[in-house]
Scaffold this active site. Structure first.
Site, PDB file in Angstrom:
ATOM      1  N   PRO A  10      51.334  33.892-113.705  1.00  0.00           N
ATOM      2  CA  PRO A  10      49.936  33.566-113.446  1.00  0.00           C
ATOM      3  C   PRO A  10      49.119  34.730-112.898  1.00  0.00           C
ATOM      4  O   PRO A  10      49.600  35.517-112.086  1.00  0.00           O
ATOM      5  CB  PRO A  10      50.010  32.433-112.416  1.00  0.00           C
ATOM      6  CG  PRO A  10      51.391  32.479-111.863  1.00  0.00           C
ATOM      7  CD  PRO A  10      52.260  33.044-112.941  1.00  0.00           C
ATOM      8  N   ASN A  11      47.896  34.782-113.380  1.00  0.00           N
ATOM      9  CA  ASN A  11      46.854  35.736-112.956  1.00  0.00           C
ATOM     10  C   ASN A  11      47.063  37.148-113.490  1.00  0.00           C
ATOM     11  O   ASN A  11      46.187  37.990-113.310  1.00  0.00           O
ATOM     12  CB  ASN A  11      46.719  35.760-111.411  1.00  0.00           C
ATOM     13  CG  ASN A  11      46.339  34.400-110.862  1.00  0.00           C
ATOM     14  OD1 ASN A  11      45.343  33.839-111.303  1.00  0.00           O
ATOM     15  ND2 ASN A  11      47.127  33.852-109.955  1.00  0.00           N
ATOM     16  N   ARG A  18      41.568  42.411-111.460  1.00  0.00           N
ATOM     17  CA  ARG A  18      42.019  41.726-110.255  1.00  0.00           C
ATOM     18  C   ARG A  18      42.532  42.729-109.219  1.00  0.00           C
ATOM     19  O   ARG A  18      43.497  43.442-109.507  1.00  0.00           O
ATOM     20  CB  ARG A  18      43.169  40.806-110.686  1.00  0.00           C
ATOM     21  CG  ARG A  18      43.916  40.141-109.592  1.00  0.00           C
ATOM     22  CD  ARG A  18      45.229  39.572-110.149  1.00  0.00           C
ATOM     23  NE  ARG A  18      45.919  38.838-109.127  1.00  0.00           N
ATOM     24  CZ  ARG A  18      47.217  38.621-109.102  1.00  0.00           C
ATOM     25  NH1 ARG A  18      47.986  39.074-110.088  1.00  0.00           N
ATOM     26  NH2 ARG A  18      47.756  37.954-108.134  1.00  0.00           N
ATOM     27  N   TYR A  23      46.791  46.303-107.829  1.00  0.00           N
ATOM     28  CA  TYR A  23      47.460  46.160-109.128  1.00  0.00           C
ATOM     29  C   TYR A  23      47.090  47.234-110.156  1.00  0.00           C
ATOM     30  O   TYR A  23      47.632  47.226-111.260  1.00  0.00           O
ATOM     31  CB  TYR A  23      47.179  44.767-109.706  1.00  0.00           C
ATOM     32  CG  TYR A  23      47.729  43.653-108.830  1.00  0.00           C
ATOM     33  CD1 TYR A  23      49.095  43.518-108.619  1.00  0.00           C
ATOM     34  CD2 TYR A  23      46.874  42.762-108.190  1.00  0.00           C
ATOM     35  CE1 TYR A  23      49.603  42.523-107.803  1.00  0.00           C
ATOM     36  CE2 TYR A  23      47.369  41.755-107.370  1.00  0.00           C
ATOM     37  CZ  TYR A  23      48.736  41.643-107.180  1.00  0.00           C
ATOM     38  OH  TYR A  23      49.231  40.653-106.365  1.00  0.00           O
ATOM     39  N   ASN A  74      57.764  39.467-115.028  1.00  0.00           N
ATOM     40  CA  ASN A  74      56.979  39.520-113.795  1.00  0.00           C
ATOM     41  C   ASN A  74      56.515  38.091-113.555  1.00  0.00           C
ATOM     42  O   ASN A  74      55.524  37.649-114.148  1.00  0.00           O
ATOM     43  CB  ASN A  74      55.786  40.466-113.931  1.00  0.00           C
ATOM     44  CG  ASN A  74      55.007  40.560-112.624  1.00  0.00           C
ATOM     45  OD1 ASN A  74      55.197  39.759-111.707  1.00  0.00           O
ATOM     46  ND2 ASN A  74      54.136  41.546-112.532  1.00  0.00           N
ATOM     47  N   ALA A  77      53.205  35.007-108.785  1.00  0.00           N
ATOM     48  CA  ALA A  77      53.370  34.150-107.594  1.00  0.00           C
ATOM     49  C   ALA A  77      54.532  33.163-107.742  1.00  0.00           C
ATOM     50  O   ALA A  77      55.089  32.719-106.726  1.00  0.00           O
ATOM     51  CB  ALA A  77      52.077  33.402-107.306  1.00  0.00           C
ATOM     52  N   HIS A  80      57.900  33.564-105.849  1.00  0.00           N
ATOM     53  CA  HIS A  80      58.075  33.144-104.462  1.00  0.00           C
ATOM     54  C   HIS A  80      58.222  31.629-104.319  1.00  0.00           C
ATOM     55  O   HIS A  80      58.470  31.135-103.226  1.00  0.00           O
ATOM     56  CB  HIS A  80      56.879  33.626-103.628  1.00  0.00           C
ATOM     57  CG  HIS A  80      56.461  35.029-103.959  1.00  0.00           C
ATOM     58  ND1 HIS A  80      57.317  36.107-103.826  1.00  0.00           N
ATOM     59  CD2 HIS A  80      55.297  35.545-104.461  1.00  0.00           C
ATOM     60  CE1 HIS A  80      56.681  37.223-104.210  1.00  0.00           C
ATOM     61  NE2 HIS A  80      55.470  36.904-104.610  1.00  0.00           N
ATOM     62  N   ASP A  87      66.301  28.816-112.348  1.00  0.00           N
ATOM     63  CA  ASP A  87      67.340  28.070-113.066  1.00  0.00           C
ATOM     64  C   ASP A  87      67.330  28.395-114.556  1.00  0.00           C
ATOM     65  O   ASP A  87      68.388  28.542-115.176  1.00  0.00           O
ATOM     66  CB  ASP A  87      67.148  26.565-112.867  1.00  0.00           C
ATOM     67  CG  ASP A  87      67.594  26.088-111.500  1.00  0.00           C
ATOM     68  OD1 ASP A  87      68.208  26.878-110.755  1.00  0.00           O
ATOM     69  OD2 ASP A  87      67.319  24.915-111.162  1.00  0.00           O
ATOM     70  N   GLU A  98      63.484  42.026-113.284  1.00  0.00           N
ATOM     71  CA  GLU A  98      62.315  41.473-112.590  1.00  0.00           C
ATOM     72  C   GLU A  98      61.402  42.640-112.226  1.00  0.00           C
ATOM     73  O   GLU A  98      61.868  43.636-111.663  1.00  0.00           O
ATOM     74  CB  GLU A  98      62.765  40.744-111.323  1.00  0.00           C
ATOM     75  CG  GLU A  98      61.619  40.198-110.486  1.00  0.00           C
ATOM     76  CD  GLU A  98      62.101  39.561-109.177  1.00  0.00           C
ATOM     77  OE1 GLU A  98      63.329  39.554-108.913  1.00  0.00           O
ATOM     78  OE2 GLU A  98      61.248  39.075-108.412  1.00  0.00           O
ATOM     79  N   SER A 102      53.158  45.663-107.681  1.00  0.00           N
ATOM     80  CA  SER A 102      53.000  46.093-106.288  1.00  0.00           C
ATOM     81  C   SER A 102      54.352  46.056-105.576  1.00  0.00           C
ATOM     82  O   SER A 102      55.309  45.443-106.065  1.00  0.00           O
ATOM     83  CB  SER A 102      52.001  45.172-105.580  1.00  0.00           C
ATOM     84  OG  SER A 102      52.520  43.852-105.505  1.00  0.00           O
ATOM     85  N   ARG A 111      55.506  37.078 -99.604  1.00  0.00           N
ATOM     86  CA  ARG A 111      55.876  37.752-100.864  1.00  0.00           C
ATOM     87  C   ARG A 111      57.238  38.445-100.773  1.00  0.00           C
ATOM     88  O   ARG A 111      57.736  38.976-101.765  1.00  0.00           O
ATOM     89  CB  ARG A 111      54.828  38.806-101.243  1.00  0.00           C
ATOM     90  CG  ARG A 111      53.467  38.228-101.517  1.00  0.00           C
ATOM     91  CD  ARG A 111      52.509  39.306-102.014  1.00  0.00           C
ATOM     92  NE  ARG A 111      51.131  38.906-101.805  1.00  0.00           N
ATOM     93  CZ  ARG A 111      50.438  38.108-102.629  1.00  0.00           C
ATOM     94  NH1 ARG A 111      50.987  37.663-103.738  1.00  0.00           N
ATOM     95  NH2 ARG A 111      49.198  37.778-102.357  1.00  0.00           N
TER      96      ARG A 111
END
Ligand code: DQA
Length: 143
Positions: A10-11, A18, A23, A74, A77, A80, A87, A98, A102, A111
């Protein structure tokens, strides 16, 4: 030639607009272009996706079981919060990288923990958009 699935949570569609101080200025299209160029040079192909919806990411992870040799993710959010994404990744047998643009460990406490890290083969954070390219290098060595 192998396929590497690159997933963005997301985002990340707002990359470049952003919080550029955190970022960077590259857009997600720039990131995709960088990934394709590096994969191409290594003789691999990329499937590149972004979604703001957790279930889309899970569906792409499950699909990768049949059509990809490695996953770069990536989770943004969802790193977290999402045990469901963790899973789904656990059921993937190839290498998993992963990526965080940032350095999540230098930011807010919430985070610092990622549910995904324990099931990833490698974690790259704080390298900016270059982190995706480094991840491609790393998984390509393991395919
Ligand atoms: C991020 C870090 C996350 O904490 C955040 O929620 C994101 C992006 C990164 O790439 O640095 O959306 O995954």
């Amino acid at each position: 030639m192998a396929r590497i699935t690159v997933l963005n949570g997301p985002n990340l569609n707002l990359l470049g607009q952003r919080e550029p101080d955190i970022y960077g200025h590259e857009t997600l299209t720039d990131v995709e272009r960088m990934c394709r160029a590096r994969a191409d040079a290594l003789g691999h192909e990329i499937a590149f996706h972004q979604s703001n919806a957790e279930h889309d990411l899970i569906d792409w992870i499950q699909a990768a079981r049949d059509d990809a040799a490695a996953i770069i993710i990536n989770p943004a959010a969802y790193s977290h919060t999402s045990i469901a994404i963790r899973d789904a990744l656990s059921a993937f047998t190839g290498p998993i990288a992963e990526v965080h643009i940032s350095n999540i460990h230098a930011r807010e406490g919430f985070r610092h923990h990622s549910h995904v890290s324990a099931v990833a083969d490698l974690v790259i954070c704080g390298a900016g958009a270059l982190g995706y390219v480094l991840a491609i290098e790393a998984v390509a060595q393991r395919i």
